[in-house]
Write an enzyme that holds these catalytic residues in place. Sequence first.
Site, PDB file in Angstrom:
ATOM      1  N   ASP A   1       0.860  -1.175   0.000  1.00  0.00           N
ATOM      2  CA  ASP A   1       0.000   0.000   0.000  1.00  0.00           C
ATOM      3  C   ASP A   1       0.902   1.232   0.000  1.00  0.00           C
ATOM      4  O   ASP A   1       2.123   1.117   0.078  1.00  0.00           O
ATOM      5  CB  ASP A   1      -0.964  -0.025   1.190  1.00  0.00           C
ATOM      6  CG  ASP A   1      -0.245   0.164   2.510  1.00  0.00           C
ATOM      7  OD1 ASP A   1       0.992   0.290   2.518  1.00  0.00           O
ATOM      8  OD2 ASP A   1      -0.920   0.204   3.545  1.00  0.00           O
TER       9      ASP A   1
ATOM     10  N   ASP B   1      -8.057  -7.341   0.763  1.00  0.00           N
ATOM     11  CA  ASP B   1      -7.137  -7.553   1.883  1.00  0.00           C
ATOM     12  C   ASP B   1      -7.843  -7.053   3.120  1.00  0.00           C
ATOM     13  O   ASP B   1      -8.720  -6.184   3.034  1.00  0.00           O
ATOM     14  CB  ASP B   1      -5.835  -6.752   1.704  1.00  0.00           C
ATOM     15  CG  ASP B   1      -6.013  -5.307   2.114  1.00  0.00           C
ATOM     16  OD1 ASP B   1      -6.632  -4.553   1.344  1.00  0.00           O
ATOM     17  OD2 ASP B   1      -5.587  -4.927   3.219  1.00  0.00           O
TER      18      ASP B   1
ATOM     19  N   CYS C   1     -12.422 -28.505   8.189  1.00  0.00           N
ATOM     20  CA  CYS C   1     -11.466 -27.458   7.812  1.00  0.00           C
ATOM     21  C   CYS C   1     -10.084 -28.102   7.672  1.00  0.00           C
ATOM     22  O   CYS C   1      -9.642 -28.831   8.558  1.00  0.00           O
ATOM     23  CB  CYS C   1     -11.433 -26.348   8.857  1.00  0.00           C
ATOM     24  SG  CYS C   1     -10.123 -25.129   8.561  1.00  0.00           S
TER      25      CYS C   1
ATOM     26  N   CYS D   1      -7.125 -26.832   7.821  1.00  0.00           N
ATOM     27  CA  CYS D   1      -5.980 -26.166   8.453  1.00  0.00           C
ATOM     28  C   CYS D   1      -5.376 -27.048   9.550  1.00  0.00           C
ATOM     29  O   CYS D   1      -6.022 -27.957  10.058  1.00  0.00           O
ATOM     30  CB  CYS D   1      -6.383 -24.796   9.010  1.00  0.00           C
ATOM     31  SG  CYS D   1      -7.019 -24.834  10.693  1.00  0.00           S
TER      32      CYS D   1
ATOM     33  N   CYS E   1      -7.339 -27.336  12.880  1.00  0.00           N
ATOM     34  CA  CYS E   1      -8.539 -28.176  12.875  1.00  0.00           C
ATOM     35  C   CYS E   1      -8.221 -29.645  12.616  1.00  0.00           C
ATOM     36  O   CYS E   1      -8.905 -30.531  13.132  1.00  0.00           O
ATOM     37  CB  CYS E   1      -9.533 -27.665  11.832  1.00  0.00           C
ATOM     38  SG  CYS E   1     -10.212 -26.051  12.267  1.00  0.00           S
TER      39      CYS E   1
ATOM     40  N   HIS F   1      -6.010 -20.900  11.074  1.00  0.00           N
ATOM     41  CA  HIS F   1      -7.420 -21.243  10.848  1.00  0.00           C
ATOM     42  C   HIS F   1      -8.186 -20.096  10.186  1.00  0.00           C
ATOM     43  O   HIS F   1      -8.893 -20.301   9.194  1.00  0.00           O
ATOM     44  CB  HIS F   1      -8.124 -21.648  12.146  1.00  0.00           C
ATOM     45  CG  HIS F   1      -9.596 -21.782  11.919  1.00  0.00           C
ATOM     46  ND1 HIS F   1     -10.157 -22.876  11.300  1.00  0.00           N
ATOM     47  CD2 HIS F   1     -10.616 -20.905  12.134  1.00  0.00           C
ATOM     48  CE1 HIS F   1     -11.463 -22.671  11.153  1.00  0.00           C
ATOM     49  NE2 HIS F   1     -11.765 -21.490  11.658  1.00  0.00           N
TER      50      HIS F   1
HETATM   51 ZN   LIG Z   1      -9.305 -24.675  10.651  1.00  0.00          ZN
END
Ligand SMILES: [Zn+2]
Length: 373
Positions: free
Chosen positions: A85, A258, A296, A298, A301, A327
Site C-alpha cells: 500500500d 485484503d 477445515c 488447516c 482443525c 485457521h
Molecule cells: Zn481450521
Amino acid sequence: MQARDGHARAGHLRTAHGEVETPVFMPVGTQASVKALSGGDLEALGARIILGNTYHLALRPGPELIARLGGLHAFQSWRGAILTDSGGYQVFSLRGRRTLDDDGVTFQSHLDGSLQRFTPEGVMGIQRALASDVAMVLDECPPSDAPPEQVRAAMERTTRWARRCVEAERAPGQLRFGIVQGGTDVALRLEHLQAIGELPFEGLALGGLGVGEPPPVMHAVLAAVVPRMPEDRPRYLMGVGTPIDLLAGIEAGIDMFDCVMPTRNARNGQLFVRTGRLNIANAVHRDDPRPVEEGCPCEACRRYTRAYLAHLFRAKELTYYRLATLHNLQHYLDLVRAARSAILEGRLAAYLQERRAALAQDESTVDSRQSTV
Ligand SMILES: [Zn+2]
C-alpha cells in the site's frame, strides 16, 4: 477474464512473481510478516499474494536496508507476489499528528515521534526500493463522517497526486494501481472513477470504504460502482472486510481483497466458522473435543480440539497465535476460492445464498446460546 457470472468475475493477475487466480484474498503482512506465521505457513495455506505496508516498512527497517538485501521478497523470503500500500491510509489515521499540503503530508512517526514526509513521488520511490509486484498511489482517505466538500477536496487532491505517481519511476515489472475515493456518495465515486480510470494504471482500487459506514451502505456503493469499473483491469477493494462484505464485493465484481480482520481477530480469540464467529475465550469451549470447524483442512482443525485452543489462549501460549491465525486465514482464503470455483461453474448465486444463509444464524448468538447450556 476467464469467466463471468452476473457481475462477478474469475480471472488472473499477472505479476513478476507469478500468476494469481482472482478473486483473491491477500493476507496482510504489515511489517514484512503476516503476524505469527512463517512463509512456509503461508505457502501451506495456498496464499499466492500478500500485502506489505509502506508506512511501517519506511519507518522500520527502512527502504534502503531492504533494497540492499535484495528487496522485500528476498528480505522476507517470500516467493509469491507482494502488493504494497502507499501508506496514505495509515498517515491519514494519525489525526492530530500530521499536516497536509498540496505537495504531500508531514507526520510524526508513531515509533519515535520524528517528523517524516510522504509525497506522491516519495512513496512510489519507497515502493520501488521495496520492489513489490503491485505499488499503490498515495491517496487522501477522508473519514467516513466527512462532509461532501471534504470528500470532494480529497478526491481532487488524490487525482493530482495520482498524476504525479504515474510519472514516477517504478521497479522492473512493477504494476501500479490507482485509488478511487468519493466516500459513500455514488455520484462522487463515479466521477472520481472517471478521473482515475483515464490514467494509465494497470489496476484500480476502491479506497475509503469499510471505514465506519454501515455495511449495507458500503454494499450499495459496491453494487452501484464496481460494475462500472473498467472491465479489462483488476479491481481491488482495500481493507475490507467481514465474510459478508467479501461476498458482496465478489458479487459486485471485485477481484482482490485484503483485511487485517482474520489475523487480528484470531489473536483476540475470535475464530471464523461457516455460521459466523466463535469466541475461544467462551467457557463452553473449555472441554469441547471438536475441532474449531469440522472438515477445515488447516493444521489447527486437523490436529487439535477447541478445548486445547481454549487452553492455549487462556495460558497465552505463543502456539495459540499461530494456530488461530492459520485457521482464520484458511477460512478467508477458502471462502474466496470457493466463490471462484462457483463463478467458473456458473453457480455463484447458489453459493452466495448458501453462505449467507449459514451466516444468518449469526454465530455470536449461537456462541452465547451454547455458553448458557
Ligand atoms: Zn481450521
